[in-house]
Design a protein around this motif. Structure first.
Motif, PDB file in Angstrom:
ATOM      1  N   CYS A   5       0.844  -1.351  -0.112  1.00  0.00           N
ATOM      2  CA  CYS A   5       0.028   0.058   0.104  1.00  0.00           C
ATOM      3  C   CYS A   5       1.011   1.319   0.003  1.00  0.00           C
ATOM      4  CB  CYS A   5      -0.942   0.059   1.277  1.00  0.00           C
ATOM      5  SG  CYS A   5      -2.136  -1.054   1.134  1.00  0.00           S
ATOM      6  N   HIS A  31      -2.897  -3.732  -8.135  1.00  0.00           N
ATOM      7  CA  HIS A  31      -3.253  -3.548  -6.309  1.00  0.00           C
ATOM      8  C   HIS A  31      -4.536  -3.074  -6.021  1.00  0.00           C
ATOM      9  CE1 HIS A  31      -2.113  -2.888  -2.195  1.00  0.00           C
ATOM     10  NE2 HIS A  31      -2.720  -1.573  -2.317  1.00  0.00           N
ATOM     11  N   CYS A  35      -7.300  -3.954  -3.272  1.00  0.00           N
ATOM     12  CA  CYS A  35      -7.364  -3.043  -2.142  1.00  0.00           C
ATOM     13  C   CYS A  35      -8.150  -2.243  -2.241  1.00  0.00           C
ATOM     14  CB  CYS A  35      -6.011  -2.495  -1.827  1.00  0.00           C
ATOM     15  SG  CYS A  35      -5.802  -1.463  -0.566  1.00  0.00           S
ATOM     16  N   CYS A  38      -6.938   1.432  -1.051  1.00  0.00           N
ATOM     17  CA  CYS A  38      -6.080   2.227  -2.180  1.00  0.00           C
ATOM     18  C   CYS A  38      -7.043   2.914  -3.091  1.00  0.00           C
ATOM     19  CB  CYS A  38      -4.975   1.432  -2.507  1.00  0.00           C
ATOM     20  SG  CYS A  38      -3.877   1.489  -1.127  1.00  0.00           S
TER      21      CYS A  38
HETATM   22 ZN   LIG Z   1      -3.582  -0.897  -0.613  1.00  0.00          ZN
END
Ligand SMILES: [Zn+2]
Length: 282
Positions: A5, A31, A35, A38
């Motif tokens: 992250c 990612h 996630c 994020c």
């Molecule tokens: Zn993340």
């Protein structure tokens, strides 16, 4: 928050500006897909970025506006220049056409003028020869006059001699060969035609351009042209009395040449005005 992250968040600003490498971009996207945090951060940053950029863009557009107007104006100028140059070429072609036509007319006219001179000279020659015979004698020399007729038999129908005593108004005939309304052949002392002396009565051709007469104190000579020669005589008469002048012939081409020069002037002037901004116009 995972280690990944932190890396992704460092990359996000350059990712939004599309400045990071393909590999980093793929890494960020992979990612973001997994996630939630994020992903939300990216969304938020994008909104912020847009609200920052938007006013700047509109301000920049606002600044551009006057230039757009100028560009519009110069584009109109460009069309104007194009219109002038097309007009110039059209006018030039028309002018050349008129000049070629005028030169043709002039050349034809010169041919007819030359022919007319021959006809005029011939009129004088016939009369000179006839009067040369008549003045030397009291009686008309038929044979000699017949020889004159034969010399011009291609052109002449009749050749007649009258005594001035029989004619009322001879003064108008004393200045040289004149086209005339035919004098009645029945009053003639002698009429000569294709087959020599003509004794029977003749119906004259009343076309006055076809009959020529001349008088001295004692005699009047009158002759009539053959029908086949009338066209030449008529042309000669036309050219003598109603010929167009060279100015009349070249009037139209000259007027068009002047118009063409004016258009060329306007065209060059227009090009000179737009030259410094030509690069803007393209
Ligand atoms: Zn993340």
């Amino acid at each position: 928050m995972k280690n990944e992250c932190y890396i992704v968040r460092d990359l996000l600003p350059s990712y939004i500006d599309e400045l990071c490498s393909e590999e980093s971009a793929r890494f960020v996207e992979q990612h973001i897909d997994t996630c939630e945090e994020c992903s939300q951060l990216l969304h938020q940053m994008r909104v912020e970025f847009d609200t920052q950029e938007q006013p700047e863009i509109s301000a920049r557009l606002e600044q551009k506006k006057p230039f757009q107007k100028i560009a519009h104006f110069f584009n109109a100028q460009k069309n104007f220049t194009r219109f002038f140059s097309i007009s110039f070429w059209v006018a030039l072609i028309i002018t050349i056409g008129f000049f070629i036509h005028a030169l043709n007319v002039l050349s034809n006219l010169n041919d007819i003028r030359e022919e007319a001179q021959v006809v005029e000279q011939q009129k004088q020659d016939i009369m000179d020869k006839a009067f040369a015979i008549l003045s030397s004698k009291e009686i008309v020399d038929e044979t000699a006059l017949q020889a004159v007729y034969r010399e011009y038999s291609e052109q002449l129908q009749h050749l007649a001699v009258f005594s001035t005593k029989n004619i009322d108004d001879v003064t108008r005939l004393q200045n040289g060969p004149t086209t005339t309304f035919p004098i009645d052949y029945s009053q003639a002392v002698l009429v000569i035609g294709e087959n020599g002396k003509i004794s029977e009565s003749i119906v004259p051709d009343i076309y006055d351009i076809g009959t020529i007469a001349m008088a001295n104190n004692q005699w009047v000579v009158q002759y009539e042209y053959k029908k086949s020669y009338l066209k030449t005589v008529e042309n000669a008469h036309q050219i003598k009395h109603y010929a167009p002048t060279n100015w009349t012939i070249f009037q139209l081409p000259i007027v068009f040449a002047i118009i063409t020069v004016f258009i060329l002037g306007a065209c060059l002037f227009q090009k000179r005005i737009t030259k410094p901004v030509e690069s803007i116009l393209d």
